[in-house]
Every structure is written in C-alpha cells, then in structure tokens.
Write an enzyme that holds these catalytic residues in place. Structure first.
Site, PDB file in Angstrom:
ATOM      1  N   LYS A 120       7.159   0.812   8.677  1.00 19.36           N
ATOM      2  CA  LYS A 120       6.110   0.941   7.683  1.00 19.36           C
ATOM      3  C   LYS A 120       4.834   1.420   8.362  1.00 19.36           C
ATOM      4  CE  LYS A 120       5.429  -2.460   4.977  1.00 19.36           C
ATOM      5  NZ  LYS A 120       5.067  -1.427   3.958  1.00 19.36           N
ATOM      6  N   GLY A 121       3.881   1.852   7.542  1.00 19.62           N
ATOM      7  CA  GLY A 121       2.574   2.170   8.075  1.00 19.62           C
ATOM      8  C   GLY A 121       2.105   3.585   7.912  1.00 19.62           C
ATOM      9  N   GLY A 126       6.193  -0.866   0.009  1.00 23.75           N
ATOM     10  CA  GLY A 126       7.047   0.284   0.278  1.00 23.75           C
ATOM     11  C   GLY A 126       7.525   0.292   1.725  1.00 23.75           C
ATOM     12  N   LYS A 146      14.274   7.209   1.907  1.00 26.13           N
ATOM     13  CA  LYS A 146      13.809   6.246   2.905  1.00 26.13           C
ATOM     14  C   LYS A 146      14.947   5.397   3.476  1.00 26.13           C
ATOM     15  CE  LYS A 146       9.756   7.716   1.850  1.00 26.13           C
ATOM     16  NZ  LYS A 146       8.756   6.912   1.144  1.00 26.13           N
ATOM     17  N   THR A 163       0.849  -1.192   0.000  1.00 26.22           N
ATOM     18  CA  THR A 163       0.000   0.000   0.000  1.00 26.22           C
ATOM     19  C   THR A 163       0.882   1.239   0.000  1.00 26.22           C
ATOM     20  OG1 THR A 163      -1.779  -1.131   1.168  1.00 26.22           O
ATOM     21  CG2 THR A 163      -1.736   1.267   1.345  1.00 26.22           C
ATOM     22  N   GLY A 164       0.450   2.277  -0.710  1.00 24.54           N
ATOM     23  CA  GLY A 164       1.161   3.542  -0.662  1.00 24.54           C
ATOM     24  C   GLY A 164       1.549   4.061  -2.027  1.00 24.54           C
ATOM     25  N   SER A 165       2.180   5.240  -2.015  1.00 27.27           N
ATOM     26  CA  SER A 165       2.470   5.946  -3.265  1.00 27.27           C
ATOM     27  C   SER A 165       3.486   5.209  -4.125  1.00 27.27           C
ATOM     28  CB  SER A 165       2.974   7.357  -2.949  1.00 27.27           C
ATOM     29  OG  SER A 165       4.113   7.310  -2.103  1.00 27.27           O
ATOM     30  N   GLU A 218      -0.411  -5.527   6.032  1.00 29.47           N
ATOM     31  CA  GLU A 218       0.881  -5.724   5.362  1.00 29.47           C
ATOM     32  C   GLU A 218       1.719  -6.760   6.094  1.00 29.47           C
ATOM     33  OE1 GLU A 218       1.347  -1.248   3.414  1.00 29.47           O
ATOM     34  OE2 GLU A 218       2.251  -1.699   5.360  1.00 29.47           O
ATOM     35  N   ASP A 224       8.664   3.359   5.080  1.00 23.56           N
ATOM     36  CA  ASP A 224       8.905   4.732   5.522  1.00 23.56           C
ATOM     37  C   ASP A 224      10.379   4.951   5.843  1.00 23.56           C
ATOM     38  OD1 ASP A 224       6.110   4.969   5.389  1.00 23.56           O
ATOM     39  OD2 ASP A 224       5.904   4.289   7.454  1.00 23.56           O
TER      40      ASP A 224
END
Length: 208
Positions: free
Chosen positions: A85-86, A73, A112, A20-22, A94, A75
């Site tokens: 993550k999250g 992905g 990151k 999930t994510g950009s 995830e 962070d």
C-alpha cells in the site's frame, strides 16, 4: 463493486476507519449515500474532507485508541492477504489505524490481485533529516529508489523502493523497520483480515 460489497461489513454503532485513495472514494460516497449510524476516523486529510463533505461524522484519531473496522485500498494483494500500500502516500497513518482496528478489509479491482506481492514499489515514509541515509540503506537492501515530490500529511518525505524480487516479504519488512529514520512502509503482511476484489463484473471475497 468492491466498495459496495464491503458495505456489508459495516454495522450501526461502529467506529470505521477510512483509508485513502481512488477506490476508497467510492466507499466514502456509498457511506454518505446510505448514512449508517457510524462515526469515522480518516487516514488522510483528503479522506477526512471527503467524508465530512458527505455528512459523515469524523473523529480525530489522536483521541482514539480502538477502531471497529477499517476499509482501505491496496496497490497489490495476494492470496496470503499480503498487501503493498501507499501509492496515495498515506501508508504510515493507514498502518497505525489498521493496528488499532479489530478488522481491516481491503477493497480493490482485479488488476491489484497478484500471485505474490513484489512487483509494486514499496513506499517508505522518511524523516526529512534522514532522507539520504534511508535511501542509501534501501539501496543496500537491493532497491532502486526515488524520492517523491512533496511531503506527506505528516510533513515527511516518501522514498519509493522498487525491488527486483521479494522472496521473503517478512524479512524485508523487518529490515526496513530496523532503519533509523524510516518511519513506516507499505508492506502490510498481518493487518488485512479480508479483501473484496472486483474483476469482470464479479466480486471475490478473500479471507484468512
């Protein structure tokens, strides 16, 4: 670039977990373009919708016990392949999908990659009934805490915990796991098998 590089991990016939994510949005777009003969499971409602819109076959993870490969992905990620993550709020799903996967690969941009994880806030998914209790326990562990607006796809709250230092991520993960009502957190310490990090036009592959 990282998403494109990670496509080399995908083989026909695989069941692929979509994070999930950009950054994962680029992966989903690339899979929809190349149309490998795969099926997918998704870690969020948003990723499932994007994958289906791109023509990918998405199975209900509730009916799945094993996944070949998950791509997601992060962070933060360091050379140990410890990750936080999250930010997108999907870390509980995830982590479940990662645990079911033979391999997990992270895709990320250079911002990151860190020397050691710990600067990013650690999201904790919390049973609504236990919101104040869990927040208090996280504060006792040394965190500055904030409850996010809204709820997760699971109908739970997220408490973001920012720690001034994280000298022992494993001990911290165990301490959070031990809090009743804390359903999952964003410390991924054993799940990641490889990472593709794009920085300055170059993709670096990190592996265990």
């Amino acid at each position: 670039m990282a998403a494109e590089a990670a496509l080399g991990e995908v083989r026909d016939g695989m069941l692929v977990g979509l994070g999930t994510g950009s950054t994962v949005a680029f992966l989903i777009a690339a899979l929809a373009r190349d149309r490998p003969r795969i099926e997918c499971v998704a870690t969020s409602i948003a990723s499932a919708a994007a994958a289906r819109a791109g023509g990918l076959i998405v199975r209900d993870f509730a009916d799945v016990a094993r996944v070949d490969l998950t791509i997601d992905g992060a962070d933060e990620i360091d050379a140990r392949l410890f990750a936080i993550k999250g930010a997108g709020g999907a870390m509980l799903r995830e982590k479940v999908v990662a645990a079911a996967s033979d391999r997990m690969v992270v895709i990320a941009d250079g911002s990151k990659r860190v020397g050691a994880i710990g600067r990013a806030k650690v999201p904790v998914e919390v049973l609504p009934f236990a919101r104040a209790f869990v927040a208090g326990r996280l504060t006792a562990l040394g965190a500055a805490v904030a409850v996010r607006e809204g709820v997760t796809d699971n109908g739970n709250f997220i408490v973001d915990a920012r720690f001034a230092a994280m000298p022992d991520p494993r001990a911290l993960a165990m301490a959070i796991d031990a809090i009743p009502g804390a359903l999952g957190h964003g410390l991924f310490l054993d799940e990641v098998d490889a990472a593709y990090v794009a920085d300055g036009g170059v993709v670096t592959r990190l592996g265990r």
